[in-house]
Scaffold this active site. Structure first.
Site, PDB file in Angstrom:
ATOM      1  N   SER A 193      49.392  40.039  37.469  1.00 13.29           N
ATOM      2  CA  SER A 193      50.813  39.733  37.589  1.00 13.29           C
ATOM      3  C   SER A 193      51.663  40.914  37.121  1.00 13.29           C
ATOM      4  CB  SER A 193      51.128  38.447  36.819  1.00 13.29           C
ATOM      5  OG  SER A 193      52.361  37.908  37.197  1.00 13.29           O
ATOM      6  N   ASP A 388      47.732  33.295  46.875  1.00  9.28           N
ATOM      7  CA  ASP A 388      48.911  33.557  46.050  1.00  9.28           C
ATOM      8  C   ASP A 388      50.072  33.989  46.928  1.00  9.28           C
ATOM      9  OD1 ASP A 388      50.627  34.155  43.910  1.00  9.28           O
ATOM     10  OD2 ASP A 388      49.869  36.198  43.756  1.00  9.28           O
ATOM     11  N   HIS A 445      46.819  33.170  42.428  1.00 12.84           N
ATOM     12  CA  HIS A 445      47.423  34.220  41.605  1.00 12.84           C
ATOM     13  C   HIS A 445      46.514  34.568  40.430  1.00 12.84           C
ATOM     14  CE1 HIS A 445      50.866  36.459  39.998  1.00 12.84           C
ATOM     15  NE2 HIS A 445      50.652  35.893  38.829  1.00 12.84           N
TER      16      HIS A 445
END
Length: 618
Positions: A193, A388, A445
Site C-alpha cells: 500500500s 484489488d 490488496h
C-alpha cells in the site's frame, strides 16, 4: 552539615546499586527485548518462535528538542527465522498509511500466526505454516513515530519523506547496536500500500548512508507509487473486471470523473503523491447503486477486494473481519506487557489519523521519482493481487510501461512466465534489468492475507533462496516458474539440510536471553529492596532531625515537578471506527478524496502539550 553528609552517603549508596534511566546514547541489552511468550498466542511445539519486541529511539542524541518534547521512539517486533536455508536473511516489513501499524503484516499476512475465528473477547491466534519467518528473520516496524505502539510529541510527527527517512535511519542505527548479528544478514525491505512510498525512499536513504547495511532488494505489494498512472487506471480496471458496463450510466459518471482528472494532470507539474482533483474516480466506481442488504443498509463495493461488497460508506473499511479481534487483543494489558509496549500510553489502533494528517502537509514527490535510482543499485519486486481496486495491477503495469530505468523504458522484449504453486496456476512473472513484476491471481490488496504460501514462494524466489538446500514445511509445496520446477524431496529420499530445522525446545541463544532476563529481574528486585531500606533510614533520620530543630519560618512549599506530557487517551473502543463514521481502512470512504492508508478517529493524543494545545492540523 550532618544532613549534607547523610545526603551524600545516600547518593553514593544508591549510585553504587542502582542503574538509573539510561542516557540517550545507552541502549538496553538484547535480552531485555526477549518475549518468552504472548498470552493468547497458542504455541505449536513444532514451530519454536524466537521473538524480540520493544521501543528504540528514532532520534539522534544530538537532536535539539524543546524541554517538553519526547524523544521519538519506533516500536518493533522481531521474529527470528525458524529454519535456515543457504544463508541468513532479514526482511524489515512496513505497512502503509501514513500512520498504519505493521501489526497488519504481523497478525494477518506474513507473520507466524493467524486468528482462530473466535469472536472479539474470546480471540486467540494459532501458530501455523505460511509465515515468512520460516526461513527469514522478520522485523515489523511501526513508523513513522506515533504509528501503532510508536510514540513522539504530537508536534513532532513526520511531515515529509525526509523526516521519515531520518527516523528510520536512526532507528536502524540503534537496532544494529542492540542486535549486531543482524547486520551480517542479507537485508530486504518489504511492505504494501503506502509502503510503495516508504520503501523506495528508505532504500535510497540506506544506500546513501554510512550504515553499511547489506541491502539486497525491496519488495512492494499493491503499492501506491505513481499517482498519475494509478488514478487513471480505475476506469480501465473496472471495465476489465466487469465492475461497470461500457457506455452504461455508471460508466458515464466514472468516465466524466476520469476526464476531469486527466485534464487536471495535463496542467500539473511534477509527480505528487496525492492529487485531490482525481479522488472522485474511485468513489464513482465503488458507490454504484446496489440493492440494500437484508438489514436495509446501503451497500457498496469493497475497494480492497472487488469480490466482496460492504456497507456504505465503509466500502471495504470493515475488511478484513479479523481487525476487530486483533484490535481487542492488542488492547489487553497482559498482551501489551508481554510485548514490552507499556511505554506507549493509551490503546493501540490500526491507523492513527493525526499522524496521517500531519504527513500530508508536505509537498512531496512520489517514490516513482526515486525508484530508477534504487533500481540502478538493487533488485526490486513489485507484486499485485489482481482483485484489488485501490492500487490495482493495471495502474502498476502502466507505471512500469512508462518508467525509464537502467537505460531503457519499460520491460522491453522479455518473456512473461507462468507461475504455479501446489499445481495451481498462481500468476504471471516477468523480470527485466533488476525489476521483477508479479501479478497474483485471486488475491486482494493484502495478497499474503489471501495466499500466504503463494506469496511466501514468491519472496523465496525473489531472494534467490536455493530450494535444494531446504527441507520440511514450505519446501514440500511444489511450485514452478515457466518450465523450471522447484525440487521437492519426498518419501525416504530427503537429503540432510545444510542447516537442520531448529529443534523443539530452547536454543542456547534463547536460554542466554532467558537467564539474562531472570538475572536482570532478580537484580532489580534486590536493588528495589535496598532502595526501600535506604529510603526508610533516610526518612527516619529526617523525622528525628526535624523533632530536634526549631521550626523554620521559611516556606516549605516546593514547586511540583513540571510534567510536560499528558498521558490521557479517550477509549472509543479502539477499533479504529470513530463515532462519526468509518475510519478503519486504507482510505476515508466518507470523503471523495483518494488516500492510500487507514485513518483512525480524532482521539486525544497521549503526547499533548500541557498548555492544552491540540494535535497539529486536527
Amino acid at each position: 552539615m550532618l544532613s549534607a553528609i547523610w545526603t551524600g552517603f545516600v547518593t553514593l549508596f544508591l549510585c553504587s546499586f542502582v542503574q538509573g534511566a539510561p542516557a540517550d546514547n545507552v541502549l538496553p541489552s538484547a535480552a531485555s527485548f526477549y518475549v518468552p511468550s504472548i498470552p493468547g498466542i497458542i504455541p505449536n511445539p513444532d514451530y519454536r518462535l524466537q521473538i524480540y519486541a520493544g521501543h528504540l529511539p528514532a532520534e539522534s542524541n544530538k537532536t535539539l528538542l524543546a524541554s517538553n518534547d519526547v524523544t521519538a521512539h519506533l516500536y518493533f517486533v522481531m521474529v527470528k527465522n525458524r529454519r535456515v536455508a543457504d544463508k541468513e536473511r532479514v526482511v524489515f516489513w512496513f505497512n502503509g498509511g501514513p500512520g498504519c501499524s505493521s501489526f497488519d503484516g504481523l497478525m494477518m499476512e506474513v507473520g507466524p500466526w493467524r486468528w482462530d475465528g473466535q469472536p472479539e473477547g474470546k480471540e486467540s491466534f494459532i501458530v501455523k505454516e505460511g509465515g515468512w519467518e520460516e526461513y527469514t528473520t522478520m522485523v515489523f516496524v511501526d513508523q513513522p513515530p506515533g504509528t501503532g505502539f510508536s510514540f513522539t510529541s504530537t508536534d513532532q510527527y513526520a511531515k515529509t519523506m525526509k523526516d521519515a527517512q531520518w527516523h528510520i535511519l536512526e532507528f536502524l542505527r540503534n537496532f544494529y547496536q542492540v542486535f549486531p548479528e543482524v547486520l551480517t544478514m542479507d537485508t530486504y525491505l518489504a511492505g504494501e500500500s503506502f509502503a510503495g512510498q516508504w520503501i523506495p525512499y528508505f532504500a535510497d536513504a540506506i544506500l546513501e548512508s554510512s550504515l553499511q547495511i547489506p541491502l539486497r532488494g525491496i519488495a512492494i505489494g499493491n503499492g501506491w507509487m505513481d499517482a498519475r498512472r494509478q488514478y487513471l487506471s480505475y476506469l480501465d480496471y473496472s471495465l476489465k473486471m466487469g465492475l461497470i458496463k461500457d457506455n452504461s450510466e455508471d460508466w458515464k459518471e466514472v468516465k466524466a470523473a476520469h476526464d476531469r482528472c486527466e485534464a487536471h494532470l495535463e496542467k500539473l507539474e511534477g509527480d505528487p503523491i496525492h492529487i485531490r482533483e482525481c479522488g472522485s474516480i474511485i468513489m464513482k466506481v465503488i458507490n454504484q447503486k446496489r440493492p440494500d442488504n437484508e438489514k436495509g443498509e446501503k451497500m457498496c463495493l469493497n475497494m480492497y477486494d472487488v469480490r466482496f461488497t460492504d456497507t456504505s460508506p465503509a466500502c471495504g473499511l470493515n475488511w478484513p473481519p479479523e481487525m476487530h479481534a486483533i484490535t481487542h487483543f492488542l488492547g489487553r494489558k497482559d498482551v501489551v506487557r508481554a510485548l514490552h509496549a507499556e511505554r506507549h500510553p493509551g490503546s493501540w489502533v490500526e491507523c492513527r489519523r493525526p499522524v496521517h494528517r500531519a504527513f500530508k502537509d508536505g509537498e512531496e514527490e512520489s517514490s516513482i521519482t526515486v525508484l530508477p535510482r534504487v533500481l540502478s543499485k538493487i533488485p526490486v519486486l513489485i507484486f499485485a493481487g489482481d482483485q484489488d481496486l485501490i492500487c490495482n495491477y493495471v495502474g502498476l503495469e502502466n507505471m512500469i510501461k512508462s518508467l525509464t530505468w537502467n537505460g531503457e523504458t519499460g520491460l522491453g522484449t522479455v518473456e512473461t512466465q507462468s507461475w504455479s504453486v501446489n499445481s495451481t496456476a498462481t500468476g504471471t512473472w516477468v523480470e527485466s534489468r533488476n525489476l521483477t513484476y508479479v501479478k497474483i491471481f485471486n488475491a486482494s490488496h493484502m495478497a499474503p492475507f489471501d495466499l500466504p504460501h503463494v506469496t511466501h514462494d514468491m519472496m523465496l524466489r525473489f531472494m534467490g533462496v536455493n530450494f535444494s538446500s531446504i527441507v520440511g514445511g514450505s519446501a514440500m509445496i511444489p511450485s514452478s516458474l515457466g518450465d523450471a520446477a522447484k525440487p521437492v524431496f519426498v518419501g525416504g529420499h530427503l537429503p540432510q539440510p545444510s542447516t537442520p530445522a531448529l529443534p523443539a525446545g530452547k536454543t542456547p541463544e534463547q536460554d542466554k536471553a532467558m537467564w539474562e532476563a531472570y538475572y536482570n529481574a532478580g537484580s532489580a528486585a534486590l536493588v528495589l529492596v535496598l532502595i526501600m531500606l535506604v529510603i526508610g533510614l533516610f526518612i527516619w533520620y529526617r523525622r528525628r532531625k526535624s523533632r530536634l530543630q526549631l521550626p523554620s519560618n521559611q516556606s516549605g512549599e516546593l514547586a511540583e515537578e513540571s510534567i510536560p506530557l499528558r498521558s490521557e487517551m479517550e477509549d472509543r473502543g479502539g477499533n479504529g471506527v470513530s463515532n462519526g463514521g468509518a475510519w478503519k481502512g486504507k482510505a476515508r470512504a466518507s470523503e471523495p478524496v483518494f488516500e492510500v492508508g487507514d485513518s483512525d478517529e480524532d482521539e486525544p493524543s497521549p503526547y499533548r502539550k500541557p498548555d492544552g494545545g491540540g494535535d497539529r492540523n486536527v
